[in-house]
Design a protein around this motif. Sequence first.
Motif: not given
Length: 123
Positions: A25-29, A45-49, A51-53, A58-59
């Motif tokens: 997550l720290k590396l994603m643009g 895993p817990v999906v950190p929705m 932060e993704l949002m 896209a996952l």
Amino acid sequence: MAFTGQRGVDRVVDVDFGGNIDTTLKLMGMNSTIAVYATNGDRTPVVPMRELMEKCIALRALVLFALPPPLLAAAQADISKWLAAGPRIHNVAAQFALSDTTQAHLAVEKGDKLGTVVVDCAR
């Protein structure tokens, strides 16, 4: 992040979603994609929705053996072209001869490697 000028990466093919998600997550643009085909570090895993949002990430989850054969063949061809196109960032954690495939699997399953474990079929 320095490699991308602080923009972040566009695509990650993740071989351990649960074990890597905090770092990934720290590396994603913005508007990027994480393709997941394994999650051994944390099988649920817990999906950190949130932060993704917030980054519009896209996952995409997949299991290679479940792909239709023509799609799998196309993916293999695309990966081969991509690898041949130029320098890529690859960290090889360990290499094993074909006769040492068991040790290669153990190295992956141990969970502390940083990079890819390669089985050299020519050795």
